[in-house]
Design a protein around this motif. Structure first.
Motif, mmCIF file in Angstrom:
data_model
loop_
_atom_site.group_PDB
_atom_site.id
_atom_site.type_symbol
_atom_site.label_atom_id
_atom_site.label_comp_id
_atom_site.label_asym_id
_atom_site.label_seq_id
_atom_site.Cartn_x
_atom_site.Cartn_y
_atom_site.Cartn_z
ATOM 1 N N ALA A 79 19.443 -50.139 -55.939
ATOM 2 C CA ALA A 79 18.510 -50.769 -54.999
ATOM 3 C C ALA A 79 19.020 -50.644 -53.562
ATOM 4 C CB ALA A 79 18.315 -52.237 -55.363
ATOM 5 N N ILE A 80 20.344 -50.725 -53.377
ATOM 6 C CA ILE A 80 20.907 -50.556 -52.038
ATOM 7 C C ILE A 80 20.787 -49.105 -51.588
ATOM 8 C CG2 ILE A 80 23.075 -50.587 -50.722
ATOM 9 C CD1 ILE A 80 23.892 -53.049 -52.246
ATOM 10 N N HIS A 81 21.010 -48.177 -52.518
ATOM 11 C CA HIS A 81 20.940 -46.742 -52.213
ATOM 12 C C HIS A 81 19.776 -46.115 -52.987
ATOM 13 C CE1 HIS A 81 24.869 -46.617 -50.180
ATOM 14 N NE2 HIS A 81 25.326 -47.380 -51.144
ATOM 15 N N PRO A 82 18.530 -46.347 -52.577
ATOM 16 C CA PRO A 82 17.401 -45.789 -53.339
ATOM 17 C C PRO A 82 17.389 -44.265 -53.376
ATOM 18 C CG PRO A 82 16.668 -46.718 -51.238
ATOM 19 C CD PRO A 82 18.090 -47.138 -51.420
ATOM 20 N N GLY A 83 18.109 -43.620 -52.453
ATOM 21 C CA GLY A 83 18.168 -42.168 -52.451
ATOM 22 C C GLY A 83 18.835 -41.584 -53.680
ATOM 23 N N LEU A 84 19.590 -42.417 -54.431
ATOM 24 C CA LEU A 84 20.236 -41.916 -55.637
ATOM 25 C C LEU A 84 19.217 -41.444 -56.670
ATOM 26 C CD1 LEU A 84 23.152 -44.494 -56.056
ATOM 27 C CD2 LEU A 84 23.357 -42.059 -55.517
ATOM 28 N N ALA A 85 18.003 -41.902 -56.543
ATOM 29 C CA ALA A 85 16.954 -41.410 -57.435
ATOM 30 C C ALA A 85 16.555 -39.980 -57.090
ATOM 31 C CB ALA A 85 15.729 -42.329 -57.360
ATOM 32 N N ARG A 86 16.902 -39.529 -55.862
ATOM 33 C CA ARG A 86 16.553 -38.177 -55.426
ATOM 34 C C ARG A 86 17.739 -37.222 -55.499
ATOM 35 N NH1 ARG A 86 14.429 -41.662 -51.571
ATOM 36 N NH2 ARG A 86 16.082 -41.203 -50.054
ATOM 37 N N ASP A 87 18.936 -37.731 -55.234
ATOM 38 C CA ASP A 87 20.134 -36.889 -55.203
ATOM 39 C C ASP A 87 21.314 -37.766 -55.561
ATOM 40 O OD1 ASP A 87 22.378 -35.274 -54.466
ATOM 41 O OD2 ASP A 87 21.152 -34.187 -53.013
ATOM 42 N N ARG A 88 22.140 -37.324 -56.497
ATOM 43 C CA ARG A 88 23.250 -38.155 -56.953
ATOM 44 C C ARG A 88 24.538 -37.904 -56.171
ATOM 45 N NH1 ARG A 88 22.202 -40.326 -62.245
ATOM 46 N NH2 ARG A 88 24.341 -41.079 -62.279
ATOM 47 N N ASN A 89 24.475 -37.079 -55.118
ATOM 48 C CA ASN A 89 25.669 -36.861 -54.302
ATOM 49 C C ASN A 89 25.563 -37.650 -53.007
ATOM 50 O OD1 ASN A 89 27.190 -35.194 -52.004
ATOM 51 N ND2 ASN A 89 28.233 -34.847 -53.948
ATOM 52 N N LEU A 90 26.510 -38.568 -52.771
ATOM 53 C CA LEU A 90 26.444 -39.438 -51.601
ATOM 54 C C LEU A 90 26.627 -38.677 -50.294
ATOM 55 C CD1 LEU A 90 28.411 -42.594 -52.821
ATOM 56 C CD2 LEU A 90 25.951 -42.388 -52.410
ATOM 57 N N LEU A 91 27.427 -37.596 -50.296
ATOM 58 C CA LEU A 91 27.613 -36.833 -49.065
ATOM 59 C C LEU A 91 26.335 -36.123 -48.664
ATOM 60 C CD1 LEU A 91 30.351 -36.736 -47.513
ATOM 61 C CD2 LEU A 91 30.645 -37.337 -49.923
ATOM 62 N N ARG A 92 25.657 -35.501 -49.630
ATOM 63 C CA ARG A 92 24.390 -34.832 -49.312
ATOM 64 C C ARG A 92 23.360 -35.845 -48.844
ATOM 65 N NH1 ARG A 92 25.113 -31.331 -53.920
ATOM 66 N NH2 ARG A 92 23.764 -32.719 -55.105
ATOM 67 N N VAL A 111 30.329 -45.593 -59.854
ATOM 68 C CA VAL A 111 31.463 -44.726 -60.176
ATOM 69 C C VAL A 111 31.150 -43.339 -59.641
ATOM 70 C CG1 VAL A 111 32.812 -43.675 -62.030
ATOM 71 C CG2 VAL A 111 32.043 -46.044 -62.245
ATOM 72 N N GLN A 112 32.112 -42.751 -58.927
ATOM 73 C CA GLN A 112 31.911 -41.414 -58.386
ATOM 74 C C GLN A 112 33.157 -40.566 -58.596
ATOM 75 O OE1 GLN A 112 31.666 -41.304 -53.953
ATOM 76 N NE2 GLN A 112 32.262 -43.451 -54.051
ATOM 77 N N ASN A 113 32.984 -39.258 -58.434
ATOM 78 C CA ASN A 113 34.135 -38.360 -58.534
ATOM 79 C C ASN A 113 34.680 -38.054 -57.148
ATOM 80 O OD1 ASN A 113 32.402 -36.443 -57.416
ATOM 81 N ND2 ASN A 113 32.150 -35.287 -59.320
ATOM 82 N N ARG A 114 35.582 -37.079 -57.060
ATOM 83 C CA ARG A 114 36.264 -36.769 -55.798
ATOM 84 C C ARG A 114 35.337 -36.169 -54.748
ATOM 85 N NH1 ARG A 114 41.776 -36.556 -57.420
ATOM 86 N NH2 ARG A 114 41.985 -36.224 -59.661
ATOM 87 N N TYR A 115 34.143 -35.762 -55.157
ATOM 88 C CA TYR A 115 33.254 -35.025 -54.258
ATOM 89 C C TYR A 115 31.993 -35.811 -53.911
ATOM 90 C CZ TYR A 115 36.437 -31.662 -56.225
ATOM 91 O OH TYR A 115 37.586 -31.045 -56.642
ATOM 92 N N GLY A 116 31.996 -37.121 -54.218
ATOM 93 C CA GLY A 116 30.857 -37.965 -53.879
ATOM 94 C C GLY A 116 29.716 -37.898 -54.868
ATOM 95 N N ASP A 117 29.914 -37.243 -56.027
ATOM 96 C CA ASP A 117 28.889 -37.239 -57.063
ATOM 97 C C ASP A 117 28.913 -38.589 -57.772
ATOM 98 O OD1 ASP A 117 28.104 -34.484 -56.715
ATOM 99 O OD2 ASP A 117 29.960 -33.921 -57.728
ATOM 100 N N VAL A 118 27.807 -39.321 -57.737
ATOM 101 C CA VAL A 118 27.735 -40.622 -58.392
ATOM 102 C C VAL A 118 27.449 -40.394 -59.874
ATOM 103 C CG1 VAL A 118 26.523 -42.824 -58.502
ATOM 104 C CG2 VAL A 118 26.994 -41.759 -56.284
ATOM 105 N N LEU A 119 28.401 -40.771 -60.701
ATOM 106 C CA LEU A 119 28.330 -40.505 -62.136
ATOM 107 C C LEU A 119 27.669 -41.644 -62.893
ATOM 108 C CD1 LEU A 119 31.951 -39.079 -62.537
ATOM 109 C CD2 LEU A 119 29.845 -37.826 -62.008
#
Length: 281
Positions: free
Chosen positions: A138-151, A122-130
Protein backbone atom coordinates in the motif's frame (compact mmCIF):
# COMPACT_ATOMS: atom_id res chain seq x y z
CA UNK A 1 32.73 7.36 -16.38
CA UNK A 2 31.62 4.75 -13.82
CA UNK A 3 28.44 4.06 -15.80
CA UNK A 4 28.82 0.35 -16.31
CA UNK A 5 30.69 -2.08 -14.12
CA UNK A 6 34.41 -1.93 -14.89
CA UNK A 7 37.41 -4.24 -14.98
CA UNK A 8 39.22 -1.52 -13.00
CA UNK A 9 36.65 -0.96 -10.27
CA UNK A 10 39.32 0.09 -7.76
CA UNK A 11 40.67 2.77 -10.11
CA UNK A 12 37.17 4.06 -10.86
CA UNK A 13 36.44 4.39 -7.15
CA UNK A 14 39.75 6.12 -6.37
CA UNK A 15 39.28 8.65 -9.18
CA UNK A 16 35.74 9.45 -8.06
CA UNK A 17 36.79 9.91 -4.43
CA UNK A 18 39.80 12.02 -5.44
CA UNK A 19 37.56 14.31 -7.50
CA UNK A 20 35.11 14.62 -4.60
CA UNK A 21 37.75 15.52 -1.97
CA UNK A 22 38.19 19.27 -1.64
CA UNK A 23 41.80 20.38 -1.06
CA UNK A 24 40.93 22.67 1.84
CA UNK A 25 39.33 19.75 3.69
CA UNK A 26 42.67 17.94 3.88
CA UNK A 27 44.89 20.93 4.63
CA UNK A 28 45.95 21.67 1.05
CA UNK A 29 45.76 25.16 -0.50
CA UNK A 30 42.54 25.60 -2.45
CA UNK A 31 43.59 28.61 -4.50
CA UNK A 32 45.38 28.78 -7.82
CA UNK A 33 44.47 27.24 -11.14
CA UNK A 34 43.42 23.60 -10.93
CA UNK A 35 42.64 21.34 -13.85
CA UNK A 36 40.75 18.89 -11.63
CA UNK A 37 37.87 19.65 -9.22
CA UNK A 38 39.41 17.77 -6.29
CA UNK A 39 42.89 16.58 -5.40
CA UNK A 40 45.70 15.96 -7.85
CA UNK A 41 47.29 12.51 -7.91
CA UNK A 42 50.55 13.80 -6.46
CA UNK A 43 48.65 15.44 -3.58
CA UNK A 44 46.90 12.17 -2.75
CA UNK A 45 50.27 10.39 -2.80
CA UNK A 46 51.87 12.91 -0.42
CA UNK A 47 48.93 12.81 1.99
CA UNK A 48 48.82 8.99 1.96
CA UNK A 49 52.59 8.59 2.34
CA UNK A 50 53.34 6.83 -0.94
CA UNK A 51 55.05 7.64 -4.22
CA UNK A 52 53.08 9.35 -6.96
CA UNK A 53 54.05 6.57 -9.36
CA UNK A 54 52.59 3.93 -7.05
CA UNK A 55 49.31 5.82 -6.67
CA UNK A 56 49.06 6.34 -10.44
CA UNK A 57 49.50 2.58 -10.91
CA UNK A 58 46.64 1.98 -8.46
CA UNK A 59 44.30 4.27 -10.38
CA UNK A 60 45.29 2.79 -13.73
CA UNK A 61 44.79 -0.78 -12.55
CA UNK A 62 48.46 -1.72 -12.98
CA UNK A 63 48.84 -2.36 -9.25
CA UNK A 64 46.10 -4.63 -7.91
CA UNK A 65 47.43 -5.80 -4.54
CA UNK A 66 47.73 -2.80 -2.21
CA UNK A 67 48.36 -3.57 1.45
CA UNK A 68 45.77 -2.91 4.12
CA UNK A 69 47.99 -0.08 5.39
CA UNK A 70 47.87 1.59 1.96
CA UNK A 71 44.10 1.21 1.80
CA UNK A 72 43.72 2.63 5.30
CA UNK A 73 45.87 5.64 4.36
CA UNK A 74 43.78 6.29 1.25
CA UNK A 75 40.62 5.95 3.29
CA UNK A 76 41.86 8.65 5.66
CA UNK A 77 42.79 10.99 2.79
CA UNK A 78 39.35 10.60 1.19
CA UNK A 79 37.48 10.76 4.49
CA UNK A 80 35.85 7.36 4.00
CA UNK A 81 33.55 6.07 6.73
CA UNK A 82 33.20 2.41 7.65
CA UNK A 83 31.01 1.59 4.63
CA UNK A 84 33.33 3.41 2.24
CA UNK A 85 36.46 1.76 3.61
CA UNK A 86 34.84 -1.69 3.46
CA UNK A 87 33.95 -1.03 -0.19
CA UNK A 88 37.52 0.11 -0.95
CA UNK A 89 38.91 -3.11 0.54
CA UNK A 90 36.40 -5.17 -1.41
CA UNK A 91 37.47 -3.50 -4.66
CA UNK A 92 41.14 -4.10 -3.91
CA UNK A 93 41.11 -7.70 -2.71
CA UNK A 94 40.15 -11.03 -4.24
CA UNK A 95 36.37 -11.22 -4.33
CA UNK A 96 34.33 -14.31 -3.61
CA UNK A 97 31.14 -14.79 -5.59
CA UNK A 98 28.35 -13.97 -3.11
CA UNK A 99 25.36 -16.24 -2.86
CA UNK A 100 22.04 -14.95 -4.17
CA UNK A 101 18.69 -16.68 -4.19
CA UNK A 102 15.23 -15.51 -5.14
CA UNK A 103 13.56 -18.00 -2.80
CA UNK A 104 12.19 -16.45 0.40
CA UNK A 105 11.81 -18.92 3.24
CA UNK A 106 8.36 -20.05 4.31
CA UNK A 107 9.01 -18.76 7.82
CA UNK A 108 9.83 -15.28 6.56
CA UNK A 109 6.73 -15.19 4.37
CA UNK A 110 4.64 -16.19 7.38
CA UNK A 111 6.15 -13.35 9.43
CA UNK A 112 5.36 -10.83 6.71
CA UNK A 113 1.74 -11.96 6.66
CA UNK A 114 1.47 -11.74 10.45
CA UNK A 115 2.76 -8.15 10.52
CA UNK A 116 -0.53 -6.67 9.33
CA UNK A 117 0.12 -3.26 10.89
CA UNK A 118 3.85 -3.14 10.13
CA UNK A 119 5.09 -2.55 6.55
CA UNK A 120 7.89 -4.97 5.70
CA UNK A 121 9.59 -6.29 2.58
CA UNK A 122 12.42 -8.63 1.58
CA UNK A 123 14.76 -7.69 -1.25
CA UNK A 124 17.99 -8.89 -2.80
CA UNK A 125 21.24 -6.99 -3.41
CA UNK A 126 19.86 -5.33 -6.54
CA UNK A 127 16.59 -3.90 -5.20
CA UNK A 128 14.41 -6.75 -6.48
CA UNK A 129 11.55 -7.10 -3.97
CA UNK A 130 11.13 -10.83 -3.42
CA UNK A 131 8.28 -10.65 -0.89
CA UNK A 132 6.28 -7.95 0.85
CA UNK A 133 3.20 -7.67 3.00
CA UNK A 134 -0.03 -5.88 2.23
CA UNK A 135 0.85 -2.65 4.03
CA UNK A 136 4.23 -2.35 2.31
CA UNK A 137 2.40 -2.77 -0.99
CA UNK A 138 0.00 0.00 0.00
CA UNK A 139 2.92 2.36 0.69
CA UNK A 140 4.62 1.38 -2.58
CA UNK A 141 1.73 0.74 -5.02
CA UNK A 142 4.25 0.69 -7.88
CA UNK A 143 5.29 -2.80 -6.78
CA UNK A 144 2.24 -4.03 -8.64
CA UNK A 145 3.88 -2.71 -11.84
CA UNK A 146 7.58 -3.43 -11.23
CA UNK A 147 9.21 -5.41 -8.44
CA UNK A 148 12.55 -3.59 -8.64
CA UNK A 149 12.76 -0.59 -6.29
CA UNK A 150 15.60 1.08 -8.23
CA UNK A 151 13.68 1.01 -11.52
CA UNK A 152 10.58 2.28 -9.76
CA UNK A 153 12.50 5.03 -8.03
CA UNK A 154 14.15 6.41 -11.17
CA UNK A 155 11.78 5.45 -13.99
CA UNK A 156 8.26 5.47 -12.53
CA UNK A 157 6.72 8.95 -12.20
CA UNK A 158 4.07 7.85 -9.69
CA UNK A 159 6.62 6.23 -7.39
CA UNK A 160 8.89 9.26 -7.64
CA UNK A 161 6.02 11.52 -6.60
CA UNK A 162 5.81 9.63 -3.29
CA UNK A 163 9.10 11.18 -2.14
CA UNK A 164 9.08 14.94 -1.36
CA UNK A 165 12.79 14.69 -0.51
CA UNK A 166 13.54 12.78 -3.69
CA UNK A 167 17.16 13.85 -4.23
CA UNK A 168 18.31 12.73 -0.79
CA UNK A 169 16.39 9.47 -1.08
CA UNK A 170 17.90 8.89 -4.53
CA UNK A 171 21.45 9.38 -3.24
CA UNK A 172 20.77 6.90 -0.45
CA UNK A 173 19.37 4.32 -2.88
CA UNK A 174 22.31 4.53 -5.29
CA UNK A 175 24.90 4.49 -2.50
CA UNK A 176 23.23 1.36 -1.09
CA UNK A 177 23.30 -0.38 -4.49
CA UNK A 178 27.03 0.24 -4.84
CA UNK A 179 27.68 -0.95 -1.27
CA UNK A 180 25.58 -4.11 -1.42
CA UNK A 181 25.64 -5.44 -4.98
CA UNK A 182 28.25 -7.82 -6.35
CA UNK A 183 30.39 -5.53 -8.57
CA UNK A 184 31.27 -8.42 -10.91
CA UNK A 185 27.72 -9.63 -11.51
CA UNK A 186 25.94 -9.56 -14.85
CA UNK A 187 22.78 -8.58 -12.94
CA UNK A 188 24.38 -5.36 -11.72
CA UNK A 189 25.78 -4.57 -15.18
CA UNK A 190 22.33 -5.04 -16.72
CA UNK A 191 20.53 -2.93 -14.10
CA UNK A 192 23.09 -0.11 -14.14
CA UNK A 193 23.15 -0.11 -17.94
CA UNK A 194 19.36 0.17 -18.18
CA UNK A 195 19.06 2.89 -15.55
CA UNK A 196 21.97 4.87 -17.00
CA UNK A 197 20.39 4.88 -20.46
CA UNK A 198 16.94 5.82 -19.20
CA UNK A 199 17.65 8.13 -16.25
CA UNK A 200 20.15 11.02 -16.33
CA UNK A 201 19.62 11.35 -12.58
CA UNK A 202 20.78 7.80 -11.99
CA UNK A 203 23.80 8.25 -14.28
CA UNK A 204 24.79 11.41 -12.37
CA UNK A 205 24.51 9.77 -8.95
CA UNK A 206 26.15 6.48 -9.98
CA UNK A 207 29.18 8.40 -11.24
CA UNK A 208 29.68 9.86 -7.74
CA UNK A 209 30.73 6.44 -6.36
CA UNK A 210 29.06 7.13 -3.02
CA UNK A 211 28.86 4.08 -0.75
CA UNK A 212 26.42 3.63 2.12
CA UNK A 213 25.07 0.34 3.46
CA UNK A 214 21.39 0.37 4.29
CA UNK A 215 20.77 -0.16 8.00
CA UNK A 216 18.54 2.49 9.52
CA UNK A 217 17.07 5.82 8.52
CA UNK A 218 13.94 7.86 7.96
CA UNK A 219 11.72 8.27 4.91
CA UNK A 220 9.18 10.97 4.14
CA UNK A 221 6.24 10.01 1.95
CA UNK A 222 3.55 12.07 0.22
CA UNK A 223 0.94 9.39 -0.26
CA UNK A 224 -2.13 9.76 -2.50
CA UNK A 225 -4.38 8.07 0.08
CA UNK A 226 -3.30 9.40 3.51
CA UNK A 227 -1.18 12.42 2.63
CA UNK A 228 2.26 13.21 4.03
CA UNK A 229 3.83 11.08 6.72
CA UNK A 230 7.26 9.86 7.80
CA UNK A 231 8.50 6.47 8.95
CA UNK A 232 11.72 5.17 10.40
CA UNK A 233 13.14 2.01 8.89
CA UNK A 234 15.44 -0.76 10.03
CA UNK A 235 17.16 -3.11 7.58
CA UNK A 236 18.48 -6.50 8.64
CA UNK A 237 20.60 -8.89 6.59
CA UNK A 238 19.20 -12.42 6.69
CA UNK A 239 21.90 -14.72 8.01
CA UNK A 240 21.01 -17.63 5.75
CA UNK A 241 23.50 -16.99 2.95
CA UNK A 242 20.75 -15.80 0.61
CA UNK A 243 22.04 -12.24 0.20
CA UNK A 244 18.56 -10.99 1.17
CA UNK A 245 17.64 -8.15 3.51
CA UNK A 246 14.48 -7.48 5.49
CA UNK A 247 13.35 -3.86 5.77
CA UNK A 248 10.73 -2.88 8.35
CA UNK A 249 9.00 0.52 8.56
CA UNK A 250 7.75 1.88 11.89
CA UNK A 251 6.49 5.12 13.41
CA UNK A 252 6.43 6.55 16.93
CA UNK A 253 3.31 5.19 18.68
CA UNK A 254 0.60 7.81 19.08
CA UNK A 255 2.19 10.15 16.54
CA UNK A 256 0.45 11.54 13.44
CA UNK A 257 2.75 9.30 11.40
CA UNK A 258 1.54 6.22 13.27
CA UNK A 259 -2.05 7.38 12.70
CA UNK A 260 -1.35 7.63 8.98
CA UNK A 261 0.02 4.08 8.92
CA UNK A 262 -3.03 2.83 10.81
CA UNK A 263 -5.36 4.55 8.36
CA UNK A 264 -3.49 3.11 5.43
CA UNK A 265 -3.67 -0.35 7.00
CA UNK A 266 -7.43 0.10 7.38
CA UNK A 267 -7.68 1.21 3.78
CA UNK A 268 -5.94 -1.97 2.57
CA UNK A 269 -8.72 -3.98 4.22
CA UNK A 270 -11.81 -1.83 3.61
CA UNK A 271 -10.81 0.19 0.58
CA UNK A 272 -11.94 3.41 2.31
CA UNK A 273 -10.14 5.94 4.47
CA UNK A 274 -11.07 9.10 6.32
CA UNK A 275 -8.27 11.27 7.63
CA UNK A 276 -8.75 14.54 9.46
CA UNK A 277 -6.47 17.41 8.40
CA UNK A 278 -3.37 17.71 10.58
CA UNK A 279 -2.98 21.37 11.66
CA UNK A 280 0.71 20.82 12.43
CA UNK A 281 1.72 19.83 8.86
Amino acid sequence: MGVMTSSNALGDFLRARRAATRPEHVGMPAGGRRRVPGLRRDEVAVLAGMSTDYYVRLEQGRERNPSDEVLGALGRVFGLDGDGLAHLRRMAGPREQPSDTAQVSAGMRRLLELWRDTPALVQNRYGDVLAYNRLAGAIHPGLARDRNLLRLFFLDAEERALFPEWEQSARTAVAWLRADADPDSARLASLVGELTLKSPDFARLWARHDVRAKSTGRKLFRHPVVGEFAVDYETFRLEDGSGQTLTVYHAEPGSPDADALALLASHTVTGTVERQPDPHR
